[in-house]
Each structure stands twice: as C-alpha cells, then as structure tokens.
Design a protein around this motif. Structure first.
Motif, PDB file in Angstrom:
ATOM      1  N   ALA A   1      47.919   3.671  60.854  1.00  0.00           N
ATOM      2  CA  ALA A   1      47.597   4.907  61.563  1.00  0.00           C
ATOM      3  C   ALA A   1      48.711   5.930  61.363  1.00  0.00           C
ATOM      4  CB  ALA A   1      47.409   4.624  63.053  1.00  0.00           C
ATOM      5  N   ALA A   2      48.312   7.168  61.087  1.00  0.00           N
ATOM      6  CA  ALA A   2      49.281   8.252  60.930  1.00  0.00           C
ATOM      7  C   ALA A   2      49.685   8.784  62.290  1.00  0.00           C
ATOM      8  CB  ALA A   2      48.675   9.369  60.084  1.00  0.00           C
ATOM      9  N   ARG A   3      50.925   9.237  62.389  1.00  0.00           N
ATOM     10  CA  ARG A   3      51.370   9.879  63.622  1.00  0.00           C
ATOM     11  C   ARG A   3      50.723  11.253  63.710  1.00  0.00           C
ATOM     12  NH1 ARG A   3      57.205  10.729  62.653  1.00  0.00           N
ATOM     13  NH2 ARG A   3      56.610  10.495  60.478  1.00  0.00           N
TER      14      ARG A   3
ATOM     15  N   HIS B   1      43.706   1.390  61.282  1.00  0.00           N
ATOM     16  CA  HIS B   1      42.281   1.675  61.427  1.00  0.00           C
ATOM     17  C   HIS B   1      41.594   1.347  60.114  1.00  0.00           C
ATOM     18  CE1 HIS B   1      42.621   5.506  59.152  1.00  0.00           C
ATOM     19  NE2 HIS B   1      43.811   5.548  59.711  1.00  0.00           N
ATOM     20  N   ALA B   2      40.361   0.868  60.233  1.00  0.00           N
ATOM     21  CA  ALA B   2      39.585   0.479  59.054  1.00  0.00           C
ATOM     22  C   ALA B   2      38.706   1.632  58.612  1.00  0.00           C
ATOM     23  CB  ALA B   2      38.739  -0.750  59.369  1.00  0.00           C
ATOM     24  N   ARG B   3      38.551   1.785  57.295  1.00  0.00           N
ATOM     25  CA  ARG B   3      37.620   2.751  56.725  1.00  0.00           C
ATOM     26  C   ARG B   3      36.620   1.975  55.888  1.00  0.00           C
ATOM     27  NH1 ARG B   3      42.393   6.604  54.456  1.00  0.00           N
ATOM     28  NH2 ARG B   3      43.396   7.036  56.466  1.00  0.00           N
ATOM     29  N   ARG B   4      35.373   2.106  56.261  1.00  0.00           N
ATOM     30  CA  ARG B   4      34.327   1.310  55.623  1.00  0.00           C
ATOM     31  C   ARG B   4      34.345   1.483  54.110  1.00  0.00           C
ATOM     32  NH1 ARG B   4      28.610   2.191  58.166  1.00  0.00           N
ATOM     33  NH2 ARG B   4      29.831   1.421  59.947  1.00  0.00           N
TER      34      ARG B   4
ATOM     35  N   LEU C   1      45.630  -5.435  65.794  1.00  0.00           N
ATOM     36  CA  LEU C   1      46.425  -4.265  65.389  1.00  0.00           C
ATOM     37  C   LEU C   1      45.612  -2.985  65.584  1.00  0.00           C
ATOM     38  CD1 LEU C   1      48.127  -5.574  62.117  1.00  0.00           C
ATOM     39  CD2 LEU C   1      49.263  -5.069  64.286  1.00  0.00           C
ATOM     40  N   ALA C   2      44.313  -3.045  65.290  1.00  0.00           N
ATOM     41  CA  ALA C   2      43.450  -1.885  65.468  1.00  0.00           C
ATOM     42  C   ALA C   2      43.305  -1.540  66.952  1.00  0.00           C
ATOM     43  CB  ALA C   2      42.081  -2.136  64.836  1.00  0.00           C
ATOM     44  N   ASP C   3      43.168  -2.576  67.801  1.00  0.00           N
ATOM     45  CA  ASP C   3      43.056  -2.342  69.240  1.00  0.00           C
ATOM     46  C   ASP C   3      44.305  -1.668  69.795  1.00  0.00           C
ATOM     47  OD1 ASP C   3      40.550  -3.453  69.299  1.00  0.00           O
ATOM     48  OD2 ASP C   3      41.228  -5.426  69.996  1.00  0.00           O
ATOM     49  N   GLU C   4      45.439  -1.925  69.187  1.00  0.00           N
ATOM     50  CA  GLU C   4      46.697  -1.325  69.627  1.00  0.00           C
ATOM     51  C   GLU C   4      46.931   0.054  69.013  1.00  0.00           C
ATOM     52  OE1 GLU C   4      49.516  -4.239  68.434  1.00  0.00           O
ATOM     53  OE2 GLU C   4      48.918  -5.690  69.977  1.00  0.00           O
TER      54      GLU C   4
ATOM     55  N   THR D   1      54.032 -10.394  62.513  1.00  0.00           N
ATOM     56  CA  THR D   1      54.706 -10.074  61.254  1.00  0.00           C
ATOM     57  C   THR D   1      54.303  -8.697  60.742  1.00  0.00           C
ATOM     58  OG1 THR D   1      54.830 -12.409  60.626  1.00  0.00           O
ATOM     59  CG2 THR D   1      55.016 -10.795  58.851  1.00  0.00           C
ATOM     60  N   LEU D   2      53.002  -8.429  60.719  1.00  0.00           N
ATOM     61  CA  LEU D   2      52.536  -7.133  60.224  1.00  0.00           C
ATOM     62  C   LEU D   2      52.971  -6.002  61.141  1.00  0.00           C
ATOM     63  CD1 LEU D   2      48.924  -8.062  59.035  1.00  0.00           C
ATOM     64  CD2 LEU D   2      50.954  -7.678  57.614  1.00  0.00           C
ATOM     65  N   SER D   3      52.945  -6.247  62.437  1.00  0.00           N
ATOM     66  CA  SER D   3      53.379  -5.234  63.397  1.00  0.00           C
ATOM     67  C   SER D   3      54.833  -4.861  63.161  1.00  0.00           C
ATOM     68  CB  SER D   3      53.187  -5.755  64.826  1.00  0.00           C
ATOM     69  OG  SER D   3      53.631  -4.803  65.762  1.00  0.00           O
TER      70      SER D   3
END
Length: 237
Positions: free
Chosen positions: A70-72, A60-63, A53-56, A13-15
């Motif tokens: 992710a930006a292009r 990306h996570a920001r602590r 999603l991050a693996d793909e 769904t999120l993808s």
C-alpha cells in the motif's frame, strides 16, 4: 510451548520487510507460488498471511495483477495555489508525469465555457498520468486556450511540468479560481492507467486556473486514486 502458526510467521516476516523498506510502497510482492517456495508452505498458508496483511492495510490485491504494498497517501492542499510537484518535494517524495497525448482540437462546450472562449475555438489538450515515487497517482486531462497562448503547445511538449511550460511563455504565476471535488469510480481505462481494479474509488477534481489578469489559463480534470490522496484544507497566506 505452543508452536507459532506458519501463516503467522510468514505474516510477521513480510510485515517486517515492508516496514523496513525491503518492499517499498507501490511495489508488487512476489507471487503466491514464489512465496510458497520461499517459505516451504502451500499456497493456502501464504494466502492466509497475505489476507491478514491486507486487513491491516499494508497490502492490497489487484485482480489479475498481484498483491502490492500500500502506498502512503499524499496530502493534496485545496487552495489558491496547488503545485503537486512542490508539495511532494516538501514531503521528501518525487513527482513525475507521463504524457499520454498532446493535441490541438476544437473546444467542446464545457471547455469553452470554463476558458471563456467561443465554442469551437482551438485548445491544446494534454492527457497524462501524474506519478508519485514512480507510481501512478492520478489520470488527468487539461485544456488550454490555443488562441490566447499559441506557443503553449510546444512549451508543454518540451517541459516536464505545466507550471514550467506556462513560465516559459511568460506566465510567471497562476492561481486556482475554483475546484470542484466529487467521488466516483474507476472505469476500465482509468483502472488500467492507475493500476487499480475497475470500480475502485476515485476522487475527481475539476478546476479552473487563471493568470494574474484573471484570464482562464487551464481547465483541468483530474482523477486521483482514492486510497493514494488525502485532502487538506488550510487558509491561503
């Protein structure tokens, strides 16, 4: 018929929502708590979906900040003329600038050497953030010889771009004399401005721009977010 795992359904769904632009590049996703409430699952299940999603490379996570789409990466041509605003416009993207400071002060040794002025001569120094589609792309610091261009400080304060400010004082064109590129990592200040984690990769560009008579106009240092830039090299026309 086997049931679809809940985390897989959330991932799908999120993808799809990211692909359709529901969550554009650079935007923060809802929190784990909000996604848990939306999908009626626990946080562990949401975390598994976000991890995939991050693996793909989709997020990306920001602590301490959350999970972001992710930006292009933007193409950054390395050549005699590099105009970020024009390059982004040609790609259908929008450039912007956030000025953090604009001061006049004595030149340090590196600035004096690059600008071919005596050490201690006054320079206009601008620091700021280059934006792409409203998101931070790079942190920059540029120095300009104040004695050679005394009116440039006011032009920089009034203009939305360095190119336009230079044009306003009669410099219709300028070219890149040299560019040095190195890989580095974000310090705490850079990470904060670029919405990165401390230690994330950066691409540092150090450049000298000259006017049509060959006189140095700008000594610039730019730190690009490493995952938001792609270097392109092509012969100048």
């Amino acid at each position: 018929m086997p049931r679809t795992a809940l985390w897989s359904a959330i991932h799908k769904t999120l993808s799809a929502e990211i692909a359709s632009g529901h969550f554009p590049p650079g935007e923060k996703l809802p929190t784990e708590a909000e996604l848990s409430a939306r999908f009626g699952v626990n946080r562990h299940t949401v975390r598994r979906a976000l991890a995939d999603l991050a693996d793909e490379g989709m997020v990306h996570a920001r602590r301490g900040a959350g999970v972001f789409v992710a930006a292009r990466p933007v193409d950054y041509p390395v050549g005699r003329r590099t105009r970020l605003k024009q390059n982004l416009a040609a790609a259908g993207r929008t450039a912007g600038r956030e000025t953090l400071s604009l001061i006049s002060r004595p030149a340090d040794p590196r600035e004096a050497e690059a600008l071919q002025i005596p050490e201690g001569d006054e320079v206009h120094v601008m620091e700021g953030i280059s934006l792409i589609d409203g998101q931070p792309l790079a942190w920059f610091r540029s120095a300009f010889p104040a004695g050679r261009y005394p009116e440039l400080g006011a032009a920089l304060a009034a203009s939305a771009s360095i190119t336009e400010a230079l044009r306003a004082i009669g410099i219709a064109d300028y070219t890149r004399a040299e560019t040095r590129l190195t890989a580095t990592r974000a310090d705490a200040i850079q990470a904060g401005h670029l919405r990165l984690r401390e230690g994330d990769p950066l691409l540092r560009a150090v450049s000298i721009n000259i006017d049509p008579e060959g006189r140095p106009v700008e000594y610039g240092r730019t730190w690009f977010a490493g995952d938001r830039i792609t270097l392109t090299v092509a012969p100048d026309p």
